[in-house]
Design an enzyme around this catalytic site. Structure first.
Site, PDB file in Angstrom:
ATOM      1  N   ASP A   1      24.361  29.181 -52.863  1.00  0.00           N
ATOM      2  CA  ASP A   1      24.958  27.957 -53.408  1.00  0.00           C
ATOM      3  C   ASP A   1      26.476  28.122 -53.354  1.00  0.00           C
ATOM      4  O   ASP A   1      26.957  28.942 -52.565  1.00  0.00           O
ATOM      5  CB  ASP A   1      24.421  27.669 -54.826  1.00  0.00           C
ATOM      6  CG  ASP A   1      24.480  26.176 -55.178  1.00  0.00           C
ATOM      7  OD1 ASP A   1      25.550  25.576 -55.000  1.00  0.00           O
ATOM      8  OD2 ASP A   1      23.458  25.612 -55.622  1.00  0.00           O
ATOM      9  N   ASP A   2      27.227  27.398 -54.189  1.00  0.00           N
ATOM     10  CA  ASP A   2      28.677  27.472 -54.078  1.00  0.00           C
ATOM     11  C   ASP A   2      29.196  28.904 -54.238  1.00  0.00           C
ATOM     12  O   ASP A   2      28.750  29.641 -55.118  1.00  0.00           O
ATOM     13  CB  ASP A   2      29.342  26.606 -55.155  1.00  0.00           C
ATOM     14  CG  ASP A   2      29.087  25.125 -54.930  1.00  0.00           C
ATOM     15  OD1 ASP A   2      29.195  24.671 -53.768  1.00  0.00           O
ATOM     16  OD2 ASP A   2      28.773  24.418 -55.903  1.00  0.00           O
TER      17      ASP A   2
ATOM     18  N   ASP B   1      25.053  30.104 -57.485  1.00  0.00           N
ATOM     19  CA  ASP B   1      26.517  29.961 -57.445  1.00  0.00           C
ATOM     20  C   ASP B   1      27.170  31.289 -57.830  1.00  0.00           C
ATOM     21  O   ASP B   1      26.721  31.931 -58.790  1.00  0.00           O
ATOM     22  CB  ASP B   1      27.028  28.944 -58.475  1.00  0.00           C
ATOM     23  CG  ASP B   1      26.401  27.568 -58.374  1.00  0.00           C
ATOM     24  OD1 ASP B   1      25.209  27.476 -58.044  1.00  0.00           O
ATOM     25  OD2 ASP B   1      27.115  26.591 -58.665  1.00  0.00           O
TER      26      ASP B   1
ATOM     27  N   ARG C   1      35.172  21.857 -49.842  1.00  0.00           N
ATOM     28  CA  ARG C   1      34.576  20.612 -50.332  1.00  0.00           C
ATOM     29  C   ARG C   1      35.193  20.182 -51.658  1.00  0.00           C
ATOM     30  O   ARG C   1      35.535  21.008 -52.497  1.00  0.00           O
ATOM     31  CB  ARG C   1      33.078  20.879 -50.492  1.00  0.00           C
ATOM     32  CG  ARG C   1      32.311  19.988 -51.395  1.00  0.00           C
ATOM     33  CD  ARG C   1      30.850  20.073 -51.062  1.00  0.00           C
ATOM     34  NE  ARG C   1      30.183  21.167 -51.780  1.00  0.00           N
ATOM     35  CZ  ARG C   1      28.877  21.208 -51.986  1.00  0.00           C
ATOM     36  NH1 ARG C   1      28.095  20.258 -51.510  1.00  0.00           N
ATOM     37  NH2 ARG C   1      28.345  22.219 -52.639  1.00  0.00           N
TER      38      ARG C   1
ATOM     39  N   LYS D   1      33.898  17.235 -54.506  1.00  0.00           N
ATOM     40  CA  LYS D   1      32.984  16.127 -54.802  1.00  0.00           C
ATOM     41  C   LYS D   1      33.243  15.628 -56.217  1.00  0.00           C
ATOM     42  O   LYS D   1      33.433  16.417 -57.145  1.00  0.00           O
ATOM     43  CB  LYS D   1      31.526  16.523 -54.577  1.00  0.00           C
ATOM     44  CG  LYS D   1      31.134  17.877 -55.099  1.00  0.00           C
ATOM     45  CD  LYS D   1      29.688  18.221 -54.764  1.00  0.00           C
ATOM     46  CE  LYS D   1      29.319  19.562 -55.364  1.00  0.00           C
ATOM     47  NZ  LYS D   1      27.902  19.871 -55.388  1.00  0.00           N
TER      48      LYS D   1
ATOM     49  N   HIS E   1      27.118  27.531 -50.042  1.00  0.00           N
ATOM     50  CA  HIS E   1      27.547  26.143 -49.856  1.00  0.00           C
ATOM     51  C   HIS E   1      29.056  26.003 -49.686  1.00  0.00           C
ATOM     52  O   HIS E   1      29.564  24.894 -49.617  1.00  0.00           O
ATOM     53  CB  HIS E   1      27.084  25.278 -51.038  1.00  0.00           C
ATOM     54  CG  HIS E   1      25.597  25.133 -51.116  1.00  0.00           C
ATOM     55  ND1 HIS E   1      24.970  24.434 -52.123  1.00  0.00           N
ATOM     56  CD2 HIS E   1      24.605  25.607 -50.313  1.00  0.00           C
ATOM     57  CE1 HIS E   1      23.648  24.478 -51.932  1.00  0.00           C
ATOM     58  NE2 HIS E   1      23.414  25.192 -50.851  1.00  0.00           N
TER      59      HIS E   1
END
Ligand SMILES: *[C@@H]1O[C@H](CO)[C@@H](O)[C@H](O)[C@H]1NC(C)=O
Ligand SMILES: *[C@@H]1O[C@H](CO)[C@@H](O)[C@H](O)[C@H]1NC(C)=O
Length: 366
Positions: A205-206, A184, A260, A262, A227
């Site tokens: 990743d993010d 990340d 995104r 979540k 991501h």
């Protein structure tokens, strides 16, 4: 009244006409220390107004500890900063204080040497990998122009108030074919007032993950290989409120997701006042836009719960393409848990529509 106004004006004009600051304050301001070892930098950190870290090699298993700096300190990374190898949690660097500026000279690199830890497992197993940089309690401060390479796992952990992260490049692209995982770029939590501007991120990743906090801006970023731009997952921590976050004028390419949100199932909290504006996406392999309330232990369950409502969400000018086997937009909300959404100028093409959207707020297309 009139007298006090006149005396105020008199004071002001004296201040303007005042000579240069006294020698004492000039001397204090010019106390610049150059260090060639992490230990000496940490030991003398409070007595220098500018700390130059010149080609420092941080020993294995140790943090480059610049915590509790004196207000007004400037930290400058010069040359190549490297770190010894050991399996441990890190962080490799930690800086705290208020009114701090962290910068780098034009040709510096902070090289995490992550390839020595990368094993495709990230934080899920395998080698214990050190976190890269804790910006915790780094308040009313700026981190600018850092060139970061090959972080072992997550790069910047941000838990601060009024912190600007400007023009930071994180190049973990070596990890694409070499086992980089959970790298990340910016994980933000427990923060009030964080601005991340003009970041360039190549990772796995993010690019951004906001777990909690308010008044957060991410703008002018370019994210690739990871991501995407994420809020969450929210819920199940000590702080579970995300409020007033603007993610704008950015590019996400060759990533699993574009944008995104979540939230964790069976937990409580809230996500409100999030805006995604002018985001261009391309080469997306999973979801162009994905908002879901069903995470559990890091994976979606398919069953959303309503404990972390997503309200006052704006999605505008999110445009671009996903891969042919990807989903353009996926929204999975629990009944009544997503409301007051504004959706305009959204155009995501190239993949398929989702047939699993649930409780999609009015005005939103899925
Ligand atoms: C930039 O830094 C690298 C590595 O530290 C060094 O090899 C190179 O000579 C530097 N280039 C310039 C223009 O200073
Ligand atoms: C939202 O956050 C931004 C950036 O910190 C700030 O300028 C703005 O005033 C905030 N808006 C509200 C309504 O608090």
């Amino acid at each position: 009244m009139r007298t006090s106004l006149i005396s105020l004006l008199a004071v002001a004009s004296v201040a303007i006409a005042a000579p240069a600051p006294s020698r004492v304050s000039q001397m204090k301001r010019s106390t610049s220390c150059t260090f060639t070892s992490a230990a000496s930098a940490s030991a003398s950190k409070k007595s220098c107004t500018t700390i130059v870290l010149d080609n420092i090699e941080v020993p294995a298993g140790e943090t480059l500890d610049l915590t509790d700096l004196t207000s007004g300190t400037r930290v400058v990374f010069k040359g190549e900063t490297t770190f010894g190898y050991e399996e441990w949690d890190g962080p490799l660097i930690e800086i705290s204080g208020s009114n701090i500026i962290v910068a780098g000279t034009s040709n510096h690199t902070i090289n995490g040497g992550g390839e020595r830890w990368w094993d495709g497992e990230g934080t899920n197993g395998g080698k214990t990998k050190p976190k890269f940089f804790y910006a915790h309690d780094l308040d009313d401060s700026t981190i600018t122009g850092l060139n970061v390479k090959n972080t072992p796992v997550q790069a910047f952990s941000v838990e601060s108030n009024n912190l600007v992260l400007n023009a930071i490049t994180i190049d973990d692209s070596d990890g694409d074919s070499n086992g980089g995982h959970n790298t990340d770029a910016f994980d933000v939590g427990d923060s009030n007032g964080v601005t991340i501007r003009n970041a360039v991120v190549m990772n796995q990743d993010d690019c951004l993950a906001v777990n909690s906090g308010k008044n957060i801006v991410f703008t002018g970023g370019t994210c690739s290989g990871g991501h995407g731009l994420s809020i969450g997952s929210v819920g199940g921590r000590s702080d579970n409120t995300v409020q007033n976050v603007t993610i704008s004028d950015s590019v996400v390419k060759d990533s699993e997701n574009g944008i995104r949100i979540k939230t964790n199932s069976g937990t409580t909290g809230s996500v409100s006042g999030v805006t995604f504006s002018n985001i261009q996406i391309s080469g997306i392999t999973d979801y162009g836009i994905v908002f879901e309330q069903d995470y559990e232990n890091g994976d979606p369950t398919g069953t959303p719960t309503d404990g972390v409502p997503i309200t006052d969400l704006t999605v505008e000018k999110v445009t671009g393409t996903v891969e042919s086997d990807a989903t353009e937009v996926y929204i999975l909300c629990a009944s009544g848990a997503c409301s007051d959404w504004t959706w305009s100028g959204v155009s995501v093409t190239g993949g398929s529509s989702s047939e699993k959207c649930e409780n999609v707020p009015s005005g939103t297309s899925c």
